[in-house]
Design a protein around this motif. Sequence first.
Motif, PDB file in Angstrom:
ATOM      1  N   SER A 116       0.674  -0.949  -0.062  1.00 58.05           N
ATOM      2  CA  SER A 116      -0.290  -0.173  -0.158  1.00 58.05           C
ATOM      3  C   SER A 116       0.909   1.563   0.163  1.00 58.05           C
ATOM      4  O   SER A 116       0.575   2.237  -0.951  1.00 58.05           O
ATOM      5  N   GLY A 117       2.194   1.546   0.630  1.00 54.31           N
ATOM      6  CA  GLY A 117       2.832   2.375   0.931  1.00 54.31           C
ATOM      7  C   GLY A 117       4.104   2.516  -0.882  1.00 54.31           C
ATOM      8  O   GLY A 117       4.127   1.688  -1.081  1.00 54.31           O
ATOM      9  N   GLN A 118       3.500   4.086  -0.936  1.00 52.46           N
ATOM     10  CA  GLN A 118       4.038   4.403  -2.458  1.00 52.46           C
ATOM     11  C   GLN A 118       5.535   5.221  -1.736  1.00 52.46           C
ATOM     12  O   GLN A 118       6.232   5.573  -2.857  1.00 52.46           O
ATOM     13  N   GLY A 119       5.452   5.484  -0.487  1.00 51.28           N
ATOM     14  CA  GLY A 119       6.512   6.395  -0.057  1.00 51.28           C
ATOM     15  C   GLY A 119       6.192   7.697  -1.088  1.00 51.28           C
ATOM     16  O   GLY A 119       4.836   8.195  -1.254  1.00 51.28           O
ATOM     17  N   HIS A 120       7.113   8.725  -0.359  1.00 51.69           N
ATOM     18  CA  HIS A 120       6.918   9.976  -0.669  1.00 51.69           C
ATOM     19  C   HIS A 120       6.376  10.481  -2.099  1.00 51.69           C
ATOM     20  O   HIS A 120       6.829   9.804  -3.462  1.00 51.69           O
ATOM     21  N   PRO A 121       5.675  11.739  -2.355  1.00 52.70           N
ATOM     22  CA  PRO A 121       5.367  11.898  -4.302  1.00 52.70           C
ATOM     23  C   PRO A 121       6.595  11.973  -4.383  1.00 52.70           C
ATOM     24  O   PRO A 121       7.605  12.747  -4.591  1.00 52.70           O
ATOM     25  N   ILE A 122       6.467  12.449  -5.725  1.00 51.90           N
ATOM     26  CA  ILE A 122       7.774  12.157  -6.758  1.00 51.90           C
ATOM     27  C   ILE A 122       8.060  13.552  -6.736  1.00 51.90           C
ATOM     28  O   ILE A 122       9.484  13.396  -7.047  1.00 51.90           O
ATOM     29  N   GLU A 123       7.945  14.635  -6.627  1.00 52.94           N
ATOM     30  CA  GLU A 123       8.218  15.656  -6.798  1.00 52.94           C
ATOM     31  C   GLU A 123       9.010  15.564  -5.935  1.00 52.94           C
ATOM     32  O   GLU A 123      10.214  16.448  -5.767  1.00 52.94           O
ATOM     33  N   ILE A 124       8.549  15.226  -4.603  1.00 49.87           N
ATOM     34  CA  ILE A 124       8.859  15.724  -3.072  1.00 49.87           C
ATOM     35  C   ILE A 124      10.616  15.102  -2.800  1.00 49.87           C
ATOM     36  O   ILE A 124      11.393  15.639  -2.262  1.00 49.87           O
TER      37      ILE A 124
END
Length: 444
Positions: A369-377
């Motif tokens: 479920s966890g995708q980590g932070h948004p890409i831009e971040i």
Amino acid sequence: MSKVKNISLSAAGEKELSWARENMPILSGIRERFEKEKPLKGVRISVALHLEKKTGILLETLQAGGAEIAASSCNPLTTDDSVAAALSKKMEIFAWSGQSKEEYYGCLNAVLEQKPQIVIDDGCDLINLLHGKRQELLPQIIGACEETTTGVIRLKAMQSAGKLKFPVMSVNDAYSKHLFDNRYGTGQSTLDAIMRITNKLIAGKTAVVLGYGWCGRGIASRLRGMGASVIVCEIGSRLGESGIGTEDGACKPASAQQKRESGCHRALEALYDGFRVMGIDEAASLGDIFITATGNKNAIDVSHIEKMKNGAIVCNAGHFNNEIDIEGITKKGARKEVLKENLECFTLKNGKCIYLLSEGRLVNLARPSGQGHPIEIMDGSFAVQALSAEYLVKNKGKLKAGVISVPCGIDDEVARLALFSQGIILPKPTKEQIEYSTAWEHGT
Ligand code: NAD
Ligand code: ADE
């Protein structure tokens, strides 16, 4: 020789990497320069980072700069197995999701087999290993970079005890990292994971956030934005080198730089930000959802869990899985039932069911479920990592052992590039404004 879960996932992993690569303009720019200049030529870099697509782009960037990479995850649950498979075709990867403690440490030891010169860590487990069982590797280490708050706290404790043997760049303390990653990154990705796992509505729920640091602020603000009624819990004393456990709460920061707000300051900030503020003893019976982001042990203990409503949802966004005393409730006879991936029900002796997400590990990163932070971040955070690694190599032999701040030049440049990537270019101050900002003579 790499070790991943399933190499046949590599095509899917490559697609994930492509999506991240296209959306990480800051790292792309750094990569282009690294390809030409090769500032990391032949440098062996051992990495322990959450091994997912954005991390993959950092590793490719370092490799483009000439580095030899060996990488593992910094958490037993956070590897994206498809990304690990794709990366293992390009570099040495030792990581899969769902590791036992022994397998996790086995992978950390495996990345150290390349005899690193630079280490990139998230949480300080790899650096810790180098100072313990793998001390024979210390002589060739140039330095390290540390990604997260908990890692930096451990490093400062090592430094205070005179144990830290090489320079470590405190990437977390760069403004371009914690202002955005810890706050907006954790804010969005934590809620994203909770919603993916539970599929439940946030609006109308009472959500309790423990810790009003960089992560807690982000989580609380996003919960409010989605219509939750938010309670913030803080601790009424200073922590860390500034007087942990002292009865009188004496404030003894080792340096002005290390002095920061106490839990009381942060609680007051939360109150003035418009949240309800109280201790967890009081909040325990009120919450529908509990999220810890304290970096501290047993922020939610057995007595708090016993007070919770039947059906309360509990999860953690802090680095280690010891923020919620799961061991304690298990010892007190709670029965665990796995309902689906990332979701367990603990039935307590008092008959209540408490739902625990992702085994109490970083909910925003624990797979699937966890995708980590948004890409831009992560583009910003990992740009700081790449430039810090380059800085260590450029300054080989000149830096003292200890925790080192990321230079302003790197910190400011990453913020400038992040703005530029959003189409924003700011004016430079005029000569007159520069002069005025350092003068004391001018008055009304
Ligand atoms: P921080 O130091 O800014 O904030 C932590 C706050 O928790 C402090 O205000 C402290 O007073 C408070 N606190 C400590 N013990 C407490 C307790 N028992 N009850 C209530 N409050 C308590 O740290 P941060 O940058 O917000 O990081 C918090 C944790 O999250 C760390 O473990 C860090 O490594 C981790 N982190 C996670 C992610 C992620 O992706 N999930 C991202 C960045 C950092
Ligand atoms: N993705 C990779 N590393 C991460 C981190 N430290 N926090 C959130 N997302 C990540």
